[in-house]
Scaffold this active site. Structure first.
Site, PDB file in Angstrom:
ATOM      1  N   GLU A   8      53.131  83.141  80.929  1.00  0.00           N
ATOM      2  CA  GLU A   8      53.421  84.098  79.857  1.00  0.00           C
ATOM      3  C   GLU A   8      53.635  85.512  80.380  1.00  0.00           C
ATOM      4  O   GLU A   8      54.484  86.245  79.862  1.00  0.00           O
ATOM      5  CB  GLU A   8      52.305  84.100  78.806  1.00  0.00           C
ATOM      6  N   HIS A  42      43.293  77.949  69.121  1.00  0.00           N
ATOM      7  CA  HIS A  42      44.699  77.656  68.813  1.00  0.00           C
ATOM      8  C   HIS A  42      45.062  77.902  67.349  1.00  0.00           C
ATOM      9  O   HIS A  42      46.146  77.514  66.925  1.00  0.00           O
ATOM     10  CB  HIS A  42      45.027  76.189  69.105  1.00  0.00           C
TER      11      HIS A  42
HETATM   12  C1  LIG Z   1      48.462  80.028  78.211  1.00  0.00           C
HETATM   13  C2  LIG Z   1      48.920  78.801  77.519  1.00  0.00           C
HETATM   14  N1  LIG Z   1      50.238  78.574  77.381  1.00  0.00           N
HETATM   15  C3  LIG Z   1      50.687  77.456  76.790  1.00  0.00           C
HETATM   16  C4  LIG Z   1      49.809  76.533  76.288  1.00  0.00           C
HETATM   17  C5  LIG Z   1      50.323  75.266  75.615  1.00  0.00           C
HETATM   18  N2  LIG Z   1      50.051  74.108  76.457  1.00  0.00           N
HETATM   19  C6  LIG Z   1      48.950  73.359  76.269  1.00  0.00           C
HETATM   20  S1  LIG Z   1      48.810  72.144  77.411  1.00  0.00           S
HETATM   21  C7  LIG Z   1      50.254  72.586  78.160  1.00  0.00           C
HETATM   22  C8  LIG Z   1      50.742  71.840  79.350  1.00  0.00           C
HETATM   23  C9  LIG Z   1      49.770  71.887  80.476  1.00  0.00           C
HETATM   24  O1  LIG Z   1      50.224  71.104  81.542  1.00  0.00           O
HETATM   25  P1  LIG Z   1      49.327  70.828  82.807  1.00  0.00           P
HETATM   26  O2  LIG Z   1      48.681  72.086  83.273  1.00  0.00           O
HETATM   27  O3  LIG Z   1      50.148  70.077  83.771  1.00  0.00           O
HETATM   28  O4  LIG Z   1      48.124  69.915  82.259  1.00  0.00           O
HETATM   29  P2  LIG Z   1      48.190  68.478  81.595  1.00  0.00           P
HETATM   30  O5  LIG Z   1      48.241  68.709  80.127  1.00  0.00           O
HETATM   31  O6  LIG Z   1      49.370  67.758  82.142  1.00  0.00           O
HETATM   32  O7  LIG Z   1      46.900  67.818  81.960  1.00  0.00           O
HETATM   33  C10 LIG Z   1      50.827  73.681  77.510  1.00  0.00           C
HETATM   34  C11 LIG Z   1      52.095  74.306  77.877  1.00  0.00           C
HETATM   35  C12 LIG Z   1      48.423  76.815  76.400  1.00  0.00           C
HETATM   36  N3  LIG Z   1      47.489  75.991  75.907  1.00  0.00           N
HETATM   37  N4  LIG Z   1      48.010  77.937  77.023  1.00  0.00           N
END
Ligand SMILES: Cc1ncc(C[n+]2csc(CCOP(=O)(O)OP(=O)(O)O)c2C)c(N)n1
Ligand SMILES: [Mg+2]
Lengths: 321, 342
Positions: free
Chosen positions: A56, A125
């Site tokens: 972000e 959230h």
């Molecule tokens: C700062 C922030 N930006 C966006 C999100 C939305 N979001 C939640 S999970 C996710 C993907 C995360 O991917 P990863 O770190 O690979 O973890 P995984 O879910 O695959 O275990 C996103 C973009 C968030 N929770 N926090």
């Protein structure tokens, strides 16, 4: 002519139309445009439409930089809560540039984010953080409550030469509404009377407009004629329209999905107290979330967020006062 | 280097039991969406496919070490010994839940089992874990912190800032980057410079002058061995390690994101729904860590009966957790103001 389309579709239509109108508009964000069949990718290509990493600070900071040299980035940030990791870029960078360059450099960016997801999204959230941003000089904050406003305000936001925080309410995502055909822009900083009435004014934003209109319908059966006014943007705030309504009805209830302390409702109540104190037949009444975190469990979430019943009760008390 | 901690038979069976318990728990969470619609709200993320990484890593630590993870958190607590009843009750929003229904699936926490909780904001738990390691160092303890996060999270400033400080100050933390190849719906090579260049994500460790390794996260013994080495290094005061553990999640990122009254459910994995890559999904299915480890255990002489007993005990335990959560009362609103200020 108008078509009935969902709120979210109205928003995406506005972005698409603005991208057609102005090649300087670009659109990017997490989880966007991942498939080659994505309609934005098909229409505008991968130069102007991109998926981003979860970064972000860079997403917003790069929008600031791109805007300094003439692009008009629209950044999809998914949820307002995620903006907080990049607060400096919003508050102390984007909103400071025009002032510190004495108007020589502009930052026309739109930060698009959902908020208020009162559907079990829990403490991190489902927040309504507009109060954190509405006191930031140089930043505009819009909070549309209908599909038509959502479309018209997005167009205005993209054309605005200032950073605009465009907050759409998650609970309204699929709610349909009439949207006028053609290039209709809703100006930022102009409130709208969503329901005219004589006896009492409710001032509400976002999803709370819907709840206030429901409350107004119930109160009409008791003979209480409610006017519902939606500021539509919190910065700048159209105090004139709000005050005019209160001077007419002489009573006001402020409904806010955010906690009471330092809320938009508290700010508006102060403006009304200063401008229309003499017109008031009863003290302003605030119906807000409790001053606590948004909890997960349904009965707890219901207890925190203003309900139609709480709005109805507050209006009755203000009218009887 | 320490000798490799090849697990003895008991340890290996413990690992298998925890892996099966996690899978059974997650399957029940997922089934709740169809069997008890509306019971689970908001956003829920499952760890099916991550079992070998979760359990292999936790098998490498002591009971007084610490674990922090993300919103995709159910599995760690199960391996650490939390009550599946209290976990399921939290996921159902009931008064008997770990946080009495205040938190939900994304924010399970159980400090009594060394699990300090999660952030739902991507990457933001990484500095917390690093700070726990700082506290250990300040107090002169010899505990270690396991810090789990996703491939996507390694693009947050919080990740980079934390790794630099941890390496600079030689903090006792092991960073476990769970590369499940997806950042929600975005494939890792679309959002990660290392992946796009065909390099492992553990390459990032080089920038912070710490060891970085990439391992097969579907093999609990490989995970245990690697994490144990990193844990011993951290305990000796030699600082952090970045371990990229590669595996696949078998469910979608989370349940669908829609407002009520639309009922929630899990769609198929994004490889199928968005990228139309049935092959990719099937290939990873072949590498499901649980049947694979089961076959390995049979190979070292564990009897079929013993494994079946573990599996049926896990099923009964998790059925009981669901029953308990369903029958538990809802929380009362008076709790809302109780935890605002300490
Ligand atoms: C700062 C922030 N930006 C966006 C999100 C939305 N979001 C939640 S999970 C996710 C993907 C995360 O991917 P990863 O770190 O690979 O973890 P995984 O879910 O695959 O275990 C996103 C973009 C968030 N929770 N926090
Ligand atoms: Mg991932």
């Amino acid at each position: 002519m108008a078509r009935e389309i969902p709120y979210i579709q109205a928003i995406m239509e506005a972005i698409t139309e603005e991208m057609q109108r102005d090649p300087n508009v670009i659109f990017y964000g997490q989880e966007q445009a991942v498939s080659d069949e994505d309609p934005m990718v098909v229409a505008f290509g991968r130069k102007r439409v991109r998926p981003t990493p979860i970064s972000e600070t860079a997403e917003i900071g790069m929008a600031v930089g791109a805007a300094m040299v003439g692009l008009r980035p629209v950044v999809e940030l998914l949820m307002t809560d995620f903006i907080l990791v990049a607060l400096d870029q919003v508050v102390n960078e984007a909103a400071r540039v025009y002032f510190k360059t004495a108007g020589r450099v502009k930052v026309p960016i739109v930060l698009k984010a959902g908020y208020g997801f009162a559907a079990g999204w829990s403490v991190q959230h489902a927040n309504c953080w507009y109060n954190l941003f509405m006191g930031v000089p140089g930043l505009k904050v819009v909070v549309p409550s209908t599909a038509a406003d959502a479309k018209g305000l997005m167009k205005a936001a993209i054309r605005d030469d200032n950073p605009v925080l465009y907050l759409h309410h998650y609970m309204l995502t699929l709610v349909p509404g009439p949207v006028p055909d053609g290039d209709v822009v809703v100006p930022i900083g102009v409130a709208d009377v969503k329901r005219p009435g004589r006896d009492v004014t409710i001032i509400a934003t976002g999803w709370m407009v819907q709840r206030s209109l429901e409350a107004a319908d119930l109160l009409a059966r008791e003979g209480i004629d409610v006017e519902v006014v939606d500021p539509r943007s919190l910065a700048p705030l159209d105090v004139d329209t709000l005050v005019a309504s209160v001077e007419k009805t002489r009573r006001v209830v402020l409904v806010d999905q955010a906690p009471r302390h330092a809320s938009a409702a508290a700010l508006i109540a102060a403006e009304i107290a200063e401008r229309a104190f003499g017109a008031l037949a009863a003290p302003p009444r605030l119906v807000t979330a409790l001053d606590t975190s948004v909890p997960y469990s349904k009965p707890l979430e219901d207890a925190v967020i203003p309900s139609v019943e709480r709005i109805v009760q507050a209006v009755r008390e203000v009218v009887q006062a | 280097m320490q000798p490799l901690p090849y697990p003895d038979r008991e340890r290996a069976l413990w690992i298998y039991r925890q892996m099966v318990r996690i899978r059974e728990f997650e399957e029940r969470v997922k089934r709740t969406f169809t069997e008890h619609p509306g019971m689970i709200r908001g956003h829920t993320h499952l760890g099916d496919g991550a079992e070998a990484t979760i359990v292999g890593a936790i098998a490498a630590i002591r009971p007084d070490d610490y674990v922090l993870a993300t919103y995709r958190c159910h599995g760690y607590l199960i391996a650490l010994g939390s009550s599946p009843r209290a976990m399921m009750a939290e996921i159902y929003g009931k008064a008997t839940g770990l946080s009495h229904g205040l938190a939900g699936s994304m924010h399970l926490a159980d400090p009594e089992h060394q699990f300090l909780g999660t952030s739902g904001i991507v990457g933001q738990g990484i500095p917390h874990a690093t700070g726990v390691a700082l506290a250990i160092q300040v107090r002169g303890g010899d505990q270690v912190v396991l810090c789990f996060f996703g491939d996507g999270a390694s693009k947050q400033g919080a990740f980079h800032e934390s790794l630099n400080i941890a390496s600079l100050w030689k903090l006792p933390v092991v960073y476990i980057l769970e590369n499940n190849l997806y950042q929600a719906v975005t494939r890792v090579e679309m959002e990660d410079a290392n992946a796009a260049a065909g390099e492992p994500l553990s390459t990032k460790a080089r920038a912070y002058s710490m060891p970085g390794v990439t391992i097969d996260g579907t093999d609990p013994i490989a995970v245990l061995t690697t994490v144990a080495n990193a844990v011993e290094r951290a305990r000796r005061g030699e600082g952090p390690t970045l371990i990229e553990s590669v595996f696949y999640r078998f469910s979608a990122h989370g349940n669908i994101i829609v407002p009520p009254p639309v009922p929630l459910h899990f769609e198929e994995h994004e490889a199928l729904t968005i990228y139309k890559c049935a092959d990719e999904y099937e290939q990873w299915r072949q590498r499901d860590p649980i049947p694979r480890f089961r076959a390995w255990l049979r190979g070292i002489g564990v009897s079929e009966d013993e494994l079946v007993a573990i599996e049926s005990a896990a099923r009964e335990e998790m059925d009981d957790a669901v029953r308990f959560a369903l029958e538990s009362p809802w929380p009362e609103p008076d709790i809302l103001q109780r935890y605002v200020y300490a």
